[in-house]
Design a protein around this motif. Structure first.
Motif, PDB file in Angstrom:
ATOM      1  N   ASP A 199      -6.151  74.187  37.433  1.00  0.00           N
ATOM      2  CA  ASP A 199      -6.737  74.757  36.211  1.00  0.00           C
ATOM      3  C   ASP A 199      -5.709  75.605  35.462  1.00  0.00           C
ATOM      4  O   ASP A 199      -5.594  75.538  34.232  1.00  0.00           O
ATOM      5  N   ALA A 200      -4.960  76.416  36.221  1.00  0.00           N
ATOM      6  CA  ALA A 200      -3.927  77.260  35.607  1.00  0.00           C
ATOM      7  C   ALA A 200      -2.832  76.404  34.983  1.00  0.00           C
ATOM      8  O   ALA A 200      -2.325  76.709  33.891  1.00  0.00           O
ATOM      9  N   ALA A 224       1.866  80.865  33.589  1.00  0.00           N
ATOM     10  CA  ALA A 224       0.439  80.608  33.781  1.00  0.00           C
ATOM     11  C   ALA A 224       0.060  80.672  35.258  1.00  0.00           C
ATOM     12  O   ALA A 224      -0.985  81.230  35.628  1.00  0.00           O
ATOM     13  N   ASP A 247      -4.097  75.093  31.697  1.00  0.00           N
ATOM     14  CA  ASP A 247      -4.039  76.136  30.672  1.00  0.00           C
ATOM     15  C   ASP A 247      -2.608  76.316  30.163  1.00  0.00           C
ATOM     16  O   ASP A 247      -2.372  76.489  28.959  1.00  0.00           O
ATOM     17  N   HIS A 288      -1.644  73.581  27.746  1.00  0.00           N
ATOM     18  CA  HIS A 288      -2.254  73.836  26.442  1.00  0.00           C
ATOM     19  C   HIS A 288      -1.396  74.796  25.630  1.00  0.00           C
ATOM     20  O   HIS A 288      -1.080  74.560  24.458  1.00  0.00           O
ATOM     21  N   THR A 289      -1.004  75.902  26.260  1.00  0.00           N
ATOM     22  CA  THR A 289      -0.166  76.895  25.593  1.00  0.00           C
ATOM     23  C   THR A 289       1.190  76.304  25.222  1.00  0.00           C
ATOM     24  O   THR A 289       1.704  76.533  24.123  1.00  0.00           O
ATOM     25  N   GLU A 334      -6.841  82.876  27.891  1.00  0.00           N
ATOM     26  CA  GLU A 334      -7.432  82.282  29.100  1.00  0.00           C
ATOM     27  C   GLU A 334      -6.475  82.397  30.275  1.00  0.00           C
ATOM     28  O   GLU A 334      -6.878  82.699  31.402  1.00  0.00           O
ATOM     29  N   SER A 335      -5.195  82.151  29.997  1.00  0.00           N
ATOM     30  CA  SER A 335      -4.195  82.229  31.071  1.00  0.00           C
ATOM     31  C   SER A 335      -4.104  83.647  31.626  1.00  0.00           C
ATOM     32  O   SER A 335      -4.054  83.857  32.834  1.00  0.00           O
ATOM     33  N   GLN A 394      -6.268  81.321  22.156  1.00  0.00           N
ATOM     34  CA  GLN A 394      -7.230  81.075  23.230  1.00  0.00           C
ATOM     35  C   GLN A 394      -6.535  80.683  24.518  1.00  0.00           C
ATOM     36  O   GLN A 394      -6.902  81.124  25.610  1.00  0.00           O
ATOM     37  N   ALA A 395      -5.492  79.857  24.384  1.00  0.00           N
ATOM     38  CA  ALA A 395      -4.775  79.407  25.581  1.00  0.00           C
ATOM     39  C   ALA A 395      -4.092  80.580  26.284  1.00  0.00           C
ATOM     40  O   ALA A 395      -4.150  80.703  27.511  1.00  0.00           O
TER      41      ALA A 395
END
Length: 448
Positions: free
Chosen positions: A296-297, A74, A300, A303-304, A218-219, A214-215
């Motif tokens: 932020d990264a 990420a 993300d 989340h993944t 987004e990454s 989505q995760a």
């Protein structure tokens, strides 16, 4: 025999629930685990213990590896490092040859690295490179990735399965490597070519075989927002990946060549190596994109990671229930090798034993080790060189990696595929590789 039947039903149940009835993989895997444990008679308490214990065992083995690897990916995405790598790669390797290059690298250079580490680190590169190939880029590279990892794992020293087979059959590692370094990469290349022809004939349906995360999306989209002059250089981009790989490889070879000690083992530990890579990526991200974008990264990536850890752990639960049923012993008792069997029949039987064990148990290494253990006691009395039997076992143990393997679920999540898509890539290429490598093992009997 009832255990074999119930295991078969459990595997089919997972596939039908997910593909036909669109049930979430986590629910499907737990239901199949409960069914198998109760139907096979291991009892209520032991079924629950196997499910929770299997989840815990998998997390202990690979939980941190997945977490560190995905977070590192990420961060590298966020600073545009993967875009730098892929652009450099396509300048050197024509897009159409990328799957072959990936498979060859994984089969020859990286077998010393744990398969879980390989897929965590290679999956983002495969996904980032896919657009350069076209609409079939993702399945083509996913298939090449799976092919390369496991051809190296079973055929090329110091792959764990290769070392285990050679050790149990008392084949010198140098002898096994001499044959394996030819058969492994050759199998990988042929498999990737065959799989590419299947894709060209319409094997892949992106709307059903790919699954948007989505995760993950987004990454990866972070790459597109970083200007070329703000990205790290190619060398810096590679460092967080290359340094951990070198550390792990050093530790593996030190153990193989018997000069390891506590310090070397610590340096070569995959968890330590990937954590160092994560720290390096984090420091680089702070330097290139600032604290806010780095955080932020990281979020993300977390989340993944959560999604991948849960489905991988539950996949381990099904494997633990299968183990608790004693299936390996049951299957082992069904096979015997005729000491006077012809060479071809002996090779074929070794392949079949390993293939059936892998289908049932879901672990390439366990299937290979169990098959070698069945054959080893009478190896001296059959008319085939031990190295050839070892290659046949390696070939059979590749056969059809599918839903009862925790690796299957890691592969699915990291590459953004549906369960059907994973069956059409990972299960398909391991089946092809197993069939392709069998005649190569038979050909080795002429030379050995």
């Amino acid at each position: 025999m009832l255990i074999v039947l119930h295991t078969t039903i459990a595997i089919i149940l997972v596939i039908l629930l997910i593909i036909r009835f669109k049930v979430d993989p986590i629910i499907s895997l737990v239901l199949a685990s409960l069914y198998l444990g109760l139907a096979s008679g291991i009892g209520f308490g032991k079924t629950v213990d196997a499910i929770t214990g299997g989840f815990g065992d998998i997390m202990a083995k690979i939980g941190l590896l997945i977490g560190f690897g995905v977070l590192m990916g990420a961060l590298l995405h966020a600073m545009g490092a993967f875009k730098t790598m892929v652009e450099a790669l396509v300048r050197v390797v024509p897009p159409g040859k990328l799957p072959y290059a990936l498979a060859m690298a994984l089969a020859t250079i990286f077998p010393s690295i744990y398969v879980d580490v390989q897929v965590v680190l290679a999956a983002p590169v495969a996904r980032s490179s896919a657009p350069f190939i076209g609409k079939r880029g993702l399945p083509f590279l996913a298939g090449a990735l799976g092919t390369g990892i496991f051809c190296g794992y079973v055929f090329v020293i110091p792959g764990l399965a290769a070392i285990s087979i050679a050790g149990l059959l008392k084949v010198p590692l140098g002898t096994y490597l001499l044959y394996g370094i030819v058969i492994g990469p050759l199998t990988a290349l042929i498999t990737v070519w065959v799989f590419g022809r299947m894709l060209a004939m319409g094997w892949w349906k992106a709307d059903r075989d790919e699954e948007e995360s989505q995760a993950l999306t987004e990454s990866e989209q972070a790459d597109d927002h970083v200007a070329a002059d703000r990205r790290p250089s190619l060398l810096l981009s590679l460092l967080p990946i290359i340094v951990p790989l070198l550390m792990i490889a050093f530790g593996a070879f030190a153990e193989l060549l018997d000069f390891s000690n506590d310090v070397i083992a610590f340096i070569g530990d995959a968890n330590v190596a990937l954590f160092l890579g994560l720290v390096g990526a984090y420091v680089m991200a702070r330097r290139f994109i600032g604290t806010t974008q780095t955080n932020d990264a990281f979020a993300d990536g977390l989340h993944t990671t959560g999604e991948i850890l849960l489905v991988t752990g539950i996949g381990g639960s099904l494997g633990a229930v299968i183990k608790a049923t004693g299936l390996a012993k049951v299957l082992g008792g069904l096979f015997s090798v005729n000491e006077s069997a012809p060479v071809i029949l002996s090779i074929l039987l070794a392949w079949v034993i390993a293939a059936v064990l892998h289908l049932a148990i879901g672990s390439v290494s366990v299937a290979a080790i169990t098959a070698a253990g069945i054959i080893a006691p009478i190896l001296g009395s059959i008319q085939v060189e031990p190295v050839v039997i070892g290659l046949a076992i390696a070939s059979g143990s590749l056969f059809a990696l599918q839903v009862n393997s925790n690796f299957f679920w890691m592969f699915k999540s990291l590459l953004g595929l549906s369960t059907q898509g994973s069956l059409k890539t990972m299960t398909t290429v391991t089946t092809i590789a197993s069939i392709v490598s069998l005649p190569l093992a038979m050909a080795a009997a002429i030379i050995a």
